[in-house]
Design a protein around this motif. Sequence first.
Motif, mmCIF file in Angstrom:
data_model
loop_
_atom_site.group_PDB
_atom_site.id
_atom_site.type_symbol
_atom_site.label_atom_id
_atom_site.label_comp_id
_atom_site.label_asym_id
_atom_site.label_seq_id
_atom_site.Cartn_x
_atom_site.Cartn_y
_atom_site.Cartn_z
ATOM 1 N N ALA A 186 6.084 45.503 6.634
ATOM 2 C CA ALA A 186 4.709 45.498 7.148
ATOM 3 C C ALA A 186 4.593 46.163 8.511
ATOM 4 C CB ALA A 186 4.182 44.067 7.211
ATOM 5 N N THR A 187 5.711 46.294 9.231
ATOM 6 C CA THR A 187 5.650 46.906 10.564
ATOM 7 C C THR A 187 5.532 48.423 10.514
ATOM 8 O OG1 THR A 187 8.065 47.103 10.784
ATOM 9 C CG2 THR A 187 7.049 45.020 11.498
ATOM 10 N N TRP A 188 5.840 49.020 9.344
ATOM 11 C CA TRP A 188 5.832 50.491 9.322
ATOM 12 C C TRP A 188 5.245 51.098 8.046
ATOM 13 C CZ3 TRP A 188 8.343 53.246 5.496
ATOM 14 C CH2 TRP A 188 9.286 52.548 4.715
ATOM 15 N N TRP A 189 5.074 50.336 6.991
ATOM 16 C CA TRP A 189 4.772 50.928 5.691
ATOM 17 C C TRP A 189 3.285 51.206 5.498
ATOM 18 C CZ3 TRP A 189 5.588 48.673 0.136
ATOM 19 C CH2 TRP A 189 5.794 49.726 -0.761
ATOM 20 N N THR A 190 2.670 51.838 6.448
ATOM 21 C CA THR A 190 1.325 52.405 6.292
ATOM 22 C C THR A 190 1.230 53.602 7.218
ATOM 23 O OG1 THR A 190 0.391 50.994 8.019
ATOM 24 C CG2 THR A 190 0.145 50.232 5.753
ATOM 25 N N PRO A 191 0.400 54.584 6.902
ATOM 26 C CA PRO A 191 0.170 55.702 7.819
ATOM 27 C C PRO A 191 -0.560 55.227 9.079
ATOM 28 C CG PRO A 191 -0.549 56.231 5.584
ATOM 29 C CD PRO A 191 -0.295 54.760 5.628
ATOM 30 N N ASP A 192 -0.708 56.135 10.018
ATOM 31 C CA ASP A 192 -1.465 55.834 11.235
ATOM 32 C C ASP A 192 -2.878 55.392 10.875
ATOM 33 O OD1 ASP A 192 0.763 56.672 12.565
ATOM 34 O OD2 ASP A 192 -0.057 58.622 13.160
ATOM 35 N N ASP A 193 -3.427 54.515 11.704
ATOM 36 C CA ASP A 193 -4.807 54.027 11.582
ATOM 37 C C ASP A 193 -5.011 53.045 10.438
ATOM 38 O OD1 ASP A 193 -5.490 55.691 13.726
ATOM 39 O OD2 ASP A 193 -5.891 57.365 12.376
ATOM 40 N N LEU A 194 -3.918 52.605 9.795
ATOM 41 C CA LEU A 194 -4.019 51.608 8.734
ATOM 42 C C LEU A 194 -3.086 50.442 9.048
ATOM 43 C CD1 LEU A 194 -3.937 53.959 5.606
ATOM 44 C CD2 LEU A 194 -5.951 52.836 6.590
ATOM 45 N N ARG A 195 -3.362 49.300 8.426
ATOM 46 C CA ARG A 195 -2.504 48.128 8.593
ATOM 47 C C ARG A 195 -2.316 47.466 7.229
ATOM 48 N NH1 ARG A 195 -5.223 43.365 8.160
ATOM 49 N NH2 ARG A 195 -7.494 43.422 8.365
ATOM 50 N N VAL A 196 -1.163 46.856 7.034
ATOM 51 C CA VAL A 196 -0.895 46.139 5.794
ATOM 52 C C VAL A 196 -1.724 44.860 5.765
ATOM 53 C CG1 VAL A 196 0.847 44.856 4.517
ATOM 54 C CG2 VAL A 196 1.421 47.077 5.508
ATOM 55 N N SER A 197 -2.438 44.623 4.665
ATOM 56 C CA SER A 197 -3.212 43.392 4.514
ATOM 57 C C SER A 197 -2.624 42.475 3.439
ATOM 58 C CB SER A 197 -4.676 43.710 4.178
ATOM 59 O OG SER A 197 -4.765 44.574 3.059
ATOM 60 N N GLU A 198 -1.849 43.020 2.514
ATOM 61 C CA GLU A 198 -1.119 42.218 1.530
ATOM 62 C C GLU A 198 0.129 42.996 1.137
ATOM 63 O OE1 GLU A 198 -1.511 40.273 -2.961
ATOM 64 O OE2 GLU A 198 -3.258 41.208 -2.019
ATOM 65 N N LEU A 199 1.263 42.302 1.097
ATOM 66 C CA LEU A 199 2.498 42.987 0.771
ATOM 67 C C LEU A 199 3.438 42.058 0.013
ATOM 68 C CD1 LEU A 199 4.251 45.494 0.999
ATOM 69 C CD2 LEU A 199 5.015 44.711 3.232
ATOM 70 N N VAL A 200 3.806 42.491 -1.163
ATOM 71 C CA VAL A 200 4.817 41.804 -1.968
ATOM 72 C C VAL A 200 5.893 42.826 -2.284
ATOM 73 C CG1 VAL A 200 5.332 40.607 -4.127
ATOM 74 C CG2 VAL A 200 3.115 40.246 -2.991
ATOM 75 N N PHE A 201 7.144 42.494 -1.996
ATOM 76 C CA PHE A 201 8.241 43.394 -2.353
ATOM 77 C C PHE A 201 9.431 42.535 -2.758
ATOM 78 C CE2 PHE A 201 11.516 46.505 -2.275
ATOM 79 C CZ PHE A 201 10.896 47.727 -2.456
ATOM 80 N N VAL A 213 3.444 44.893 -4.427
ATOM 81 C CA VAL A 213 2.015 45.021 -4.133
ATOM 82 C C VAL A 213 1.904 45.520 -2.708
ATOM 83 C CG1 VAL A 213 -0.195 43.855 -3.845
ATOM 84 C CG2 VAL A 213 1.340 43.175 -5.698
ATOM 85 N N HIS A 214 1.154 46.572 -2.523
ATOM 86 C CA HIS A 214 0.971 47.151 -1.184
ATOM 87 C C HIS A 214 -0.521 47.414 -0.985
ATOM 88 C CE1 HIS A 214 1.810 50.701 1.770
ATOM 89 N NE2 HIS A 214 1.478 49.592 2.410
ATOM 90 N N GLU A 215 -1.154 46.566 -0.188
ATOM 91 C CA GLU A 215 -2.584 46.713 0.099
ATOM 92 C C GLU A 215 -2.753 46.946 1.590
ATOM 93 O OE1 GLU A 215 -5.849 44.093 -1.674
ATOM 94 O OE2 GLU A 215 -5.806 43.443 0.428
ATOM 95 N N TYR A 216 -3.695 47.817 1.941
ATOM 96 C CA TYR A 216 -3.863 48.147 3.353
ATOM 97 C C TYR A 216 -5.335 48.360 3.685
ATOM 98 C CZ TYR A 216 -3.072 52.545 0.834
ATOM 99 O OH TYR A 216 -3.092 53.546 -0.103
#
Length: 277
Positions: free
Chosen positions: A143-158, A167-170
Amino acid sequence: MDAPILAALADPARWRLVRLLAERPRSVGVLAQLAEARQPQTTKHLQTLERAGVVNSQRTGQRRIYALQPGPLRDLAVELNQLADTADRAGATFHRYGSGLNAERRAAAAPGWADDRSFRFHRSLPGQPDLVWRHLTDPALLATWWTPDDLRVSELVFEARPGGRIVHEYRDVEDADASEPVAGRAEGAVEEVRPGERLAYRLSPLLPDGGTAFTAHVDLSLRTTGTGTELDASWRITDSTVDSADFIAGIEIGFGQSLDKLAATLAPGTRSSSWDD
């Protein structure tokens, strides 16, 4: 940025006076003549400029002479140049994405249009493979890095095991209360896990109607070096739909930015770069 200065300079009549005073100090009467304006109006404009710090004045005999103060204008110019430089950097990525998007939309004529297209990435990362591996598979670290700039992770299952769910939601990074629609969501599954060496999974971005835009087959390989880890990543596209053009246009820039964030996260001195659990 100094709002009173901007407000003072925004009026065309006051801007005309500033240009005249840049040539040399002048009296109210002369300024009124040169600006082809009434003297009372000119006086009011000059008083506004003086309150904003753009000009100062002094009385000489029966005349009041006004002079331009260059300092506030230079300060304003510095801020405007900084804004322009920032916009240049942000705009370069935006225009690059826009160019790619237009090209992909023209190419997306039928289902399967992007099948077998591939993207390759390489990063030399600080940190040994075990640390990099945790950042690739631990949801809290992902969650600390797995989105491009200007986005944030809102749900993450790995689930880092063969067949494990992803599941990767941003969302927009500034959408703090989640009041806006999600910026994107992808679902998939892990295919191969070799800790510290190789991670493979498939991931499908979802369209607004819930269908899949395409399937990305992602392969990450790690190799230790004397100073850190060499990471090679490849994306291969299958099942591409006509509506997938917008997503595919963003892969190179988006995942590239994510890997840059990963490198920054692993840099010595950052908190997660020294996590042991």
